[in-house]
Design an enzyme around this catalytic site. Structure first.
Site, PDB file in Angstrom:
ATOM      1  CG  ASP A  99      -2.132  -0.937   0.998  1.00  0.00           C
ATOM      2  OD1 ASP A  99      -2.628  -1.008  -0.146  1.00  0.00           O
ATOM      3  OD2 ASP A  99      -2.538  -1.598   1.956  1.00  0.00           O
ATOM      4  CG  ASP A 160      -6.971  -4.237  -2.491  1.00  0.00           C
ATOM      5  OD1 ASP A 160      -7.223  -5.372  -2.956  1.00  0.00           O
ATOM      6  OD2 ASP A 160      -7.539  -3.775  -1.489  1.00  0.00           O
TER       7      ASP A 160
END
Length: 381
Positions: A99, A160
């Site tokens: 992330d 993601d």
């Protein structure tokens, strides 16, 4: 700009003025916080005990988007403070995962883009190197999470991560070291070959053998279950593949984005409020407003690229935004959140609550309609 685009631009302009007016008060009373959600209209704070939480960059992103159209120093100061506080994440390997883009594109990239801050450039380089270091060259994927107990999760990749690839595309242009570009494109290729199903739905988690790169199994992850269609995952794929096309101009990423987008459009309910999973039971009322906002961003960008489906993509985006405004947008100046009825995961205990990235992507989508968005997911080095 077409006539219909102009009508929605004016609609978005009027709405953006209301959001800016509300957010001046929200940001002022939440100084020193990095929020994830709101309880009874009050933002919580991840700045102290949860600085490594993956969503923490979106608060900075909201403030940079607001600053870009207002030049209000309050928003810039808040964004810069958020970026500096997040330096602690670099010192905790447990928080440094896939992330990196979500954390430092809305903060450091926006700062560097708007102010040319050298410290922001340094943070981007650190973040990009860490993300590149998670690449498994045998399986051509970027490892998602770190180990959890006895489960190393060394072969896990998730949908993601597509949204984090722009950090690597930026690094390749900034340094002229095209290893970053190669890593990003190889991971995007793996998404097309292993995550996107024939019908355009997507898988959340795929596990590969970290030694051989062989496919092992897939998981339902944050959706209903294996084989289902988690809507935020669909939105990540739709927007993420679009971004890979914008950075590479490779047509197969555009075709992949259109394939996922077409499936998404075919599943949208009549009320244009997006469920947590497109395959959840009919009597389940759980929604994910963030999935609608993320998908709207991707669809607006897609509508600029493909003439055949441009109108359909654009209209789906604005209809989802209109539904959010009518049913899920909170403009009460005494409450901190903007979007209501977001959900982190289908099997969580809590559903239908505010989440900061829902607010961020809603603002980004509106700003796209006005033509004033800061392009946090791509641009020149």
């Amino acid at each position: 700009m077409t006539e219909i685009d102009e009508a929605y631009r004016k609609w978005a302009e009027g709405l953006s003025e209301k959001i800016i007016a509300k957010m001046e008060g929200v940001v002022s009373r939440n100084k020193g916080k990095i929020p994830y959600t709101a309880r009874n209209g009050v933002f919580n704070d991840c700045a102290k005990d949860s600085i490594g939480w993956w969503t923490n960059g979106f608060w900075g992103g909201i403030n940079w988007q607001l600053y870009a159209v207002t030049h209000n120093p309050l928003f810039r100061e808040t964004a810069e403070w958020t970026e500096k506080v997040m330096d602690r994440v670099f010192l905790d390997y447990r928080s440094m995962d896939h992330d990196a883009g979500f954390r430092w594109l809305p903060t450091s990239y926006a700062s560097f883009l708007l102010t040319k801050n050298k410290d922001s450039y340094n943070r981007l380089r650190l973040a990009a190197d860490n993300l590149a270091g998670r690449f498994n060259s045998v399986g051509n994927f970027i490892r998602a999470w770190n180990e959890e107990g006895k489960n190393t999760r060394a072969g896990w990749a998730i949908i993601d991560c597509l949204m984090n690839l722009p950090l690597l595309y930026w690094a390749a242009r900034a340094t002229k070291d095209w290893r970053y570009y190669a890593i990003a494109t190889k991971h995007a290729d793996t998404v097309l070959s292993h995550f996107v199903r024939e019908d355009g739905s997507v898988i959340h988690i795929v596990e590969f053998d970290p030694k051989t790169g062989d496919f092992m199994q897939s998981y339902g992850g944050q959706g209903l279950g294996e084989g289902s269609s988690w809507t935020r995952g669909q939105a990540w794929a739709l927007y993420g593949l679009t971004l890979s096309y914008l950075h590479t101009k490779e047509d197969f990423y555009l075709e992949g984005a259109k394939h996922v987008a077409t499936y998404f459009l075919s599943q949208i309910p009549d009320n244009f409020l997006i469920p947590v999973d497109f395959m959840q039971p009919e009597d389940c009322s759980w929604e994910d407003s963030s999935a609608a906002a993320i998908a709207a961003c991707g669809l607006i960008e897609l509508s600029k690229l493909d003439c055949q489906y441009a109108e359909a993509f654009f209209l789906a985006a604005v209809k989802m935004l209109e539904a959010l405004v009518k049913h899920r947008l909170c403009l009460d100046p005494k409450r901190d959140e903007l979007l209501e009825n977001c959900t982190a995961a289908y099997h969580d205990k809590e559903h239908n609550f505010p989440i900061i990235y829902g607010d961020y992507y809603f603002i980004e989508a509106l700003w796209k309609l006005t033509g004033k968005d800061v392009k946090l997911w791509g641009g020149k080095a």
